[in-house]
Write an enzyme that holds these catalytic residues in place. Sequence first.
Site, PDB file in Angstrom:
ATOM      1  N   LYS A  79       0.855  -1.186   0.000  1.00 55.46           N
ATOM      2  CA  LYS A  79       0.000   0.000   0.000  1.00 55.46           C
ATOM      3  C   LYS A  79       0.894   1.241   0.000  1.00 55.46           C
ATOM      4  O   LYS A  79       1.890   1.289   0.731  1.00 55.46           O
ATOM      5  CB  LYS A  79      -0.901  -0.014   1.236  1.00 55.46           C
ATOM      6  CG  LYS A  79      -1.990   1.057   1.228  1.00 55.46           C
ATOM      7  CD  LYS A  79      -2.854   0.938   2.500  1.00 55.46           C
ATOM      8  CE  LYS A  79      -4.005   1.933   2.501  1.00 55.46           C
ATOM      9  NZ  LYS A  79      -4.844   1.817   3.710  1.00 55.46           N
ATOM     10  N   SER A 154      -9.716   1.816   2.621  1.00 53.10           N
ATOM     11  CA  SER A 154      -8.833   2.561   1.762  1.00 53.10           C
ATOM     12  C   SER A 154      -7.782   1.703   1.050  1.00 53.10           C
ATOM     13  O   SER A 154      -7.187   2.144   0.067  1.00 53.10           O
ATOM     14  CB  SER A 154      -8.106   3.629   2.581  1.00 53.10           C
ATOM     15  OG  SER A 154      -7.291   3.016   3.565  1.00 53.10           O
ATOM     16  N   SER A 178      -9.958  -0.468   6.885  1.00 51.53           N
ATOM     17  CA  SER A 178      -9.355  -0.274   5.563  1.00 51.53           C
ATOM     18  C   SER A 178      -8.665  -1.490   4.968  1.00 51.53           C
ATOM     19  O   SER A 178      -8.275  -1.465   3.803  1.00 51.53           O
ATOM     20  CB  SER A 178      -8.366   0.892   5.597  1.00 51.53           C
ATOM     21  OG  SER A 178      -9.054   2.112   5.533  1.00 51.53           O
TER      22      SER A 178
END
Lengths: 483, 476
Positions: A79, A154, A178
């Site tokens: 990420k 996210s 997330s």
Amino acid sequence: MEITNLKAWEMKDKLFNKELSSREIIEAHLKKIEEKEPQINAFISLNKDNALKEANRIDEKIARGERLEVLAGLPVGIKDNIVTKNLRTTCASRMLENFIPPYDATVIENIKRKDGIVIGKTNLDEFAMGASTETSYFGPTKNPVNTGVVPGGSSGGSAAAVAANEVPIALGSDTGGSVRQPASYCGVVGLKPTYGVVSRYGVVSMANTLDQVGTFGRDVRDAVLMLNAVKGYDRRDSTSSKKVIPDFLIDKDNYNDLKYLKDIKVALPKEYVELKSSNKDIQDLFEKSVKIFEDNGAKIEYISLPHLKYALETYYIIMTSEVSSNLARFDGIRYGHRAEKYDTITELYTNSRTEGFGEEVKRRIMTGTYSLSAGYAEEHYKKALKVRTLIKEDYDRAFANHDVILSLVSPILPFGFDSMIKDPVEMYKADLYTVPINVAGLCSISLPMGRVDGLPVGLQITGDRFMEEKIIKAALGYERAVL
Amino acid sequence: MAFKTIVGLEIHVELSTKHKMFCNCPNEYGAEANTQTCPICLGLPGALPVVDKEAVEYAIRAGIAFNCEISNVIRMDRKNYFYPDLTKGYQISQADLPLCDGGYVEIELEEGTKKISLNRIHIEEDTGKQTHTDEGLSLLDFNRCGVPLIEIVSNPDMNSAEEARLFLDNLKDTLKYIGVSDVRMEEGSLRCDVNINIVDKERGLKSNISEIKNLNSFKAVVKAIEFEEKRHKDLLEAGDNSEKETRRWDETKGETVLMRKKFGASDYRFAFDGDIPPVDVSDEWIEEIRKSLPELPHHKKERFMNSYGLSSYDAGVLTQSKELSLFFEEILKYIDDPNLVSNWIMGDVLRRLKENEQEIEDIKIASKDLADLIILVRDGKINNNTGKKVLREMFDTGKTPDLIVKEQGLVQISDEGALSGIIEEVLNNNEQSIIDFKNGKDRAIGFLVGQIMKASKGKANPQVVNKLLMEEINKR
């Protein structure tokens, strides 16, 4: 054999048996990325040349007969809010569009030490703020299951990359769901460990008392393999736990064993039962899953978490307060976006931040600044901290007599683009199942329980702090039962 | 009118730890700009602070030395504000729960000892340094960013510039004694802000508080307080209450200048720093630190007065710096005459140090050598003036007094036979002086002694010279 269809642990076995070379594995995934990215947009940056170099290094190690570490030769998606030395780290923000970190996050060091290969940086909501990956400065990620809906967020890039076979395993970060929610939306497994199990050093803070690195895989075993590689005490992160957590062992003998469900004590919070999903099919799927636990010998009991009803407000006050402070360092002075036009220092700050941050980030900074302001801090931030303690105590009581809590991950199906972003409060509400876990610092795993209207729906298994083993075993048992 | 001045001080002290407060960067002054930085002190995305234990220990030392209550837990908070020298957009500091609570510093006034109470001492990190060039650029150096600081906040217990100076002197001496800071104002390792206002007792009026910043010497503190005293008095007398202001000291103008008016308190949105879990400070640890502290200056002063019979002033000077007091006590190991040794140090030694702009730490003279010199003079081996000359030589070369005396043939001449020849010659050449003396001009004797000393190259024993000279004059 399609290499990219393999699970990470399968690839690893084939690498160790010399059926596959690391070069083959990396090349296959780079090819898959090239093929899928135009539709999915899971990656912000690729690390192609270095990944191939690393693959050669691993192959040489194999040729020399050297000992291989657990992630040997495996491509990992990271990420893009986790800093990588000499590899652009953007947080999906214009603010850090060209930011190249001079250091590696501890988790990245761990991956490299374990012979893993960082193949690229995955998309996310800007600074991990969002639940759809739509707030990214680099455009939204599409859900590989159905490109007409969001992948969740996210960590939508990591979840989508794993779901699209672009990587077998990936890292995300989970501040209020997330990792678990995008895992649920993309039909993969997402594991959020207890706060303190994985170092946050080098993970760009969003809300630093809630943030925790989580892992993705296409099955429980892969998510755990990824976790084993990155967990552990780090003296550079004072909030990381000194508890020595042994590797969560998943060898072939006890893998996916139904016996893990036998006699475990499962709690169902009444508050969630009363809330229900407005989608009857999702609710049915959940009840079916509970039945599977029961049929395999688990003991189901209803419990009450009386302060759960305040969890969302508590979360949003604490999260935004911390956001407002954590994002203050992005001021255009030392790195990141600096406005071209300014006359005074105040204008330099204002213009750089106005241009560098997107709407959602600004909304949270403003809300948090308000919550921390003199005269308001007492009734917002400080009160939220007190309620946080009450919520933790609710869970302490629950886990005194139970092993795991079952719930939905999200009460809604993956939604269409632009449908929720227009109504942030509606999107915030969908977080009710995931945020209390971060507020209390617990561990939790999201795994597929089926599909509704062709879209994946996840089951959330939550455990007490540092009780990863319990949720992993329950997840392995459930996974076996629904196979 | 009966005016009363009310002064409170806020002092920032940089701790001389090996590392910065939250990272492993060296804590050293004077390195090339931005060479002592890392992701943590630069506030790069993702970097996290880790508390330096030494910094905490130093702060506790200070807390104990100033008689504070030491907290059993360290809680760090974020003080949020934007400034270019602040890398994270917040300073890690302490808000509601300072490490050290209360405490006091004693100062000696003519009317006796006065206790200046402290509000608190807390720990925090320093910021970077900003310099503005003539071309209108602002340059930032982050070497200082993250250096550990303690902020010492006094209560408004001081009533004059002199009291503030005494307070600062004591504070500085103590901090240096306990080894937590170099306390060099010129390097910025001690920085002081003054809060001042004036009360008109008769009319029951008081002026609003001014905060004076940018004071980079104790002299400036004194001058600024004196300037503000007068300014506030004038304002009160003119019926003006003055306004709450932040001012800075302008050294060239010799006055304070308005920086900004204060409208309400600034909102720093203090919040607990979740990156730093509270650190436990056990009573055992505090006790261990207390035991490791050296004798503090005011205790040592009392001991010097009681055991050595020194005056309060002498004891005060000798204990002002730890090194000086150690030097003094070292010499006493070789010569058991505290007053004599004190006279030498208070006189010639300190004068020479001052002339050379040196600190006692810089002295080349070993304590035993100074003791030997004092003994040479005391025993009449060399006279007092020669002693001073030898001391000068010792300062410059670090040679032993015996060697200097031997090399330069300075041994005092006490032999009457040797001296009477010189005396005779001097008298023969200065008959007018003998006449003057006999006519009652006592000064003539001094002249004659001077001539004799000159002829003996300063080596004559003055007592013997005096005795022989009188005998010889009486004969004539």
